[in-house]
Design an enzyme around this catalytic site. Structure first.
Site, PDB file in Angstrom:
ATOM      1  N   ASP A  41       0.845  -1.193   0.000  1.00 54.09           N
ATOM      2  CA  ASP A  41       0.000   0.000   0.000  1.00 54.09           C
ATOM      3  C   ASP A  41       0.890   1.257   0.000  1.00 54.09           C
ATOM      4  O   ASP A  41       1.753   1.380  -0.868  1.00 54.09           O
ATOM      5  CB  ASP A  41      -0.946  -0.093   1.217  1.00 54.09           C
ATOM      6  CG  ASP A  41      -2.007   0.990   1.255  1.00 54.09           C
ATOM      7  OD1 ASP A  41      -3.047   0.835   0.605  1.00 54.09           O
ATOM      8  OD2 ASP A  41      -1.777   1.996   1.936  1.00 54.09           O
ATOM      9  N   HIS A  87      -7.314  -6.583  -0.242  1.00 48.70           N
ATOM     10  CA  HIS A  87      -6.173  -5.679  -0.192  1.00 48.70           C
ATOM     11  C   HIS A  87      -5.241  -5.990   0.990  1.00 48.70           C
ATOM     12  O   HIS A  87      -4.030  -5.847   0.877  1.00 48.70           O
ATOM     13  CB  HIS A  87      -6.693  -4.241  -0.073  1.00 48.70           C
ATOM     14  CG  HIS A  87      -5.622  -3.204   0.058  1.00 48.70           C
ATOM     15  ND1 HIS A  87      -4.694  -2.971  -0.940  1.00 48.70           N
ATOM     16  CD2 HIS A  87      -5.313  -2.350   1.066  1.00 48.70           C
ATOM     17  CE1 HIS A  87      -3.877  -1.989  -0.551  1.00 48.70           C
ATOM     18  NE2 HIS A  87      -4.231  -1.610   0.663  1.00 48.70           N
TER      19      HIS A  87
END
Lengths: 300, 292
Positions: B96, B263
């Site tokens: 991320d 994610h």
């Protein structure tokens, strides 16, 4: 308060089909109807500078959209249909019935302008012509998403998150949210372009959790079912004359080509940018009223 | 938080370190801390000296202000820590926002990164320059958090758990139940601090301005070292992009692999993630000896 904001106007709650709407109007049903539709996160109070200037010539009707202000806030549905622009346009057709008007001129801002666009398609015989303030067509705006747009209209993406997430975050301090969003969108500081009495009404109405939820549903509908309705229409265009006025100091000017987008959705489009921010009816009301008077009377 | 690791602070950065061997730096993302490596770092520490900083503005690190929140500035802060620890060349893993810092470091300090793994990101420039409606909806926080201080900061501070838990539970994940409660507690302890909220917002404020400009300035630049692209198979990036395809023009040597999960697959599938990273890092010995 309303007396000072809308001199000579009446306030009523009027049944319009499935919902009852709060309506300000100048009680002149014999004059040609002019429907003025407000946007987010506001109420009919946003027309306080414009409506009185048009009252001699028109029956000026300023409703609160369903879900906003003092109008009903019906329960929504998984497909957001109760807050579709189609449902809202149906409300206003019923409102014209109530006053005995076959048709109306329509002046509209922001969310109200999206309803006006849908009303011109669904109730084409009821809408004579449109003046739309600071929008491009919904479907085309989403299709033309850009970082410039998403940074300025971050709320299009925040408010459409699944319930109750944005409702919860806004609900912790609705007034801070309202002021933070609107004052900044006006490119302003302090109290922004808003009349203190109008701002008081906006803030008071936005304190209601039902109003917060309903306004999120308005945006969720815009991102889903409203686009589906547009898609079903295919290439069908608005046939009524359409004047697009947008804010030179706003994202429509920065991120879009509004005339060409409107010409893809309507046959008879004129328009231009005016020196204002998004809340143009409250910044330059005389100029807006003059544009509406000229545009509508030339087509009477 | 990471079993067997020591913790320290240097130049405003908090970090945990453990293991022996060639140096390996793990960079977490939003809205997390180095605690995200709790079940991955000990495995990699069997063969590496593993260093896990909290990014500037995150976890127990200081919040540097907007100037220090760019990927370039964060990368320089990490290099400063590594200088202090006597680490010259290192392997780098980022998830991320940490992945974006890692990408920037590969361009800014190519002589120091000998191998990089980027987890569940597409290039910042790609995402922003070709923004699609669906992506802007899924990643609404890129634009909400980027609003000027203190608007989003204040809104979030009213209910940080509700805000950040909505992030962890989304983006292709299955909610919070798949997370380790002890890791969640570490994230909560950080995000409940107003300074960390500001730090995270600053990261995104820099993302759509300074970071985008930095990327525009070296658009043709490629990562010189071998790169591994990992992505969550159920994540929103894989739903909207061919993640490997987005990185191919930005890498020299690249492999890509999907990991089951959304994610936050490093939290929800740490063993699979660690195995993929370990396999990629093992190749390092081979390529190092080739270079030698």
């Amino acid at each position: 308060m309303t007396a000072s904001l809308f001199p000579g106007f009446t306030e009523e709650r009027i049944p319009c089909g499935a919902v009852t709407l709060f309506v300000r109007h100048n009680a002149a049903p014999d004059r040609p109807a002019l429907l003025l539709l407000h946007g987010y996160p506001q109420t009919s109070a946003m027309w306080h500078g414009v409506a009185p200037l048009l009252a001699d010539r028109f029956h000026v009707i300023c409703p609160d959209l369903r879900g906003y202000g003092r109008s009903d806030k019906p329960a929504s549905a998984p497909d957001h249909a109760p807050y579709s622009k189609r449902a809202m346009a149906d409300d206003f057709a019923a409102l014209l019935d109530h006053f005995g008007h076959d048709s109306a001129w329509v002046g509209a801002h922001d969310r109200g302008a999206r309803v006006a666009h849908r009303m011109a398609l669904d109730h084409s015989g009821r809408v004579r012509a449109l003046v739309l303030l600071d929008i491009a067509p919904t479907r085309e705006m989403y299709a033309n998403t850009s970082t410039t747009f998403a940074r300025a209209y971050w709320h299009w993406y925040f408010l459409t998150q699944p319930a109750p997430f944005p409702e919860t975050m806004i609900g912790h301090d609705p007034r801070a949210f309202w002021l933070g969003k609107c004052i900044r969108q006006a490119g302003s500081t302090g109290t922004g372009p808003f009349h203190p009495d109008a701002k008081d009404e906006y803030l008071r109405c936005f304190d209601d959790p039902a109003a917060i939820h309903a306004s999120c549903e308005d945006y969720r509908a815009a991102a889903t079912i409203d686009i589906a309705h547009d898609d079903v229409d295919g290439g069908r265009k608005v046939s009524q004359p359409l004047l697009a006025l947008w804010a030179r100091r706003g994202v429509i000017e920065r991120a879009f080509d509004p005339l060409s987008l409107w010409r893809s959705r309507a046959d008879d489009v004129t328009g231009k940018a005016l020196d204002a921010s998004h809340y143009m009816a409250e910044e330059i009301p005389s100029e807006i009223a003059l544009h509406m008077t000229r545009f509508f009377t030339a087509r009477a | 938080m990471i079993a067997g690791f020591d913790t320290g602070r240097q130049g405003g950065l908090a970090y945990a370190a453990g293991g022996e061997g060639p140096p390996l730096v793990l960079l977490h993302g939003f809205p997390q801390t180095h605690a995200m490596w709790a079940h991955i770092a000990p495995i990699l520490a069997l063969t590496h000296r593993v260093i896990c900083p909290d990014l500037p503005g995150y976890g127990d690190s200081d919040t540097p202000g907007l100037e220090g929140a760019s990927f370039r500035a964060m990368g320089q802060a990490v290099l400063g820590l590594l200088d202090h620890l006597g680490v010259e060349r290192f392997a780098l893993v980022g998830h991320d926002r940490g992945g974006r810092v890692a990408h920037r470091l590969c361009l800014d300090a190519p002589d120091r990164v000998d191998r990089v793994a980027l987890m569940d990101i597409v290039p910042t420039h790609t995402l922003l320059s070709e923004l699609q409606h669906d992506v802007a909806t899924a990643y609404y926080h890129w634009f909400f958090l980027a609003q000027p201080e203190p608007f989003p900061d204040t809104m979030i501070a009213a209910d940080p758990d509700a805000y950040f838990e909505s992030c962890l539970g989304g983006w292709g994940g299955d909610g919070l139940s798949a997370f380790d409660p002890a890791q969640l507690d570490a994230y909560r302890a950080a995000w409940r601090q107003p300074e960390r909220i500001r730090g995270m917002c600053d990261d995104y404020r820099a993302g759509v301005t300074r970071d985008f400009e930095d990327d525009c300035a070296d658009l043709g630049a490629r990562i010189r070292c071998p790169a591994l692209i990992l992505y969550g198979e159920q994540g929103v990036m894989a739903r909207f992009y061919d993640v490997a395809e987005t990185w191919a023009p930005k890498c020299t040597y690249m492999e890509a692999q999907g990991i089951p999960g959304g994610h936050f697959f490093p939290d929800t599938a740490p063993e699979v993630t660690a195995a993929a990273l370990a396999a990629f890092l093992e190749e390092r010995g081979a390529s190092d000896s080739e270079e030698a």
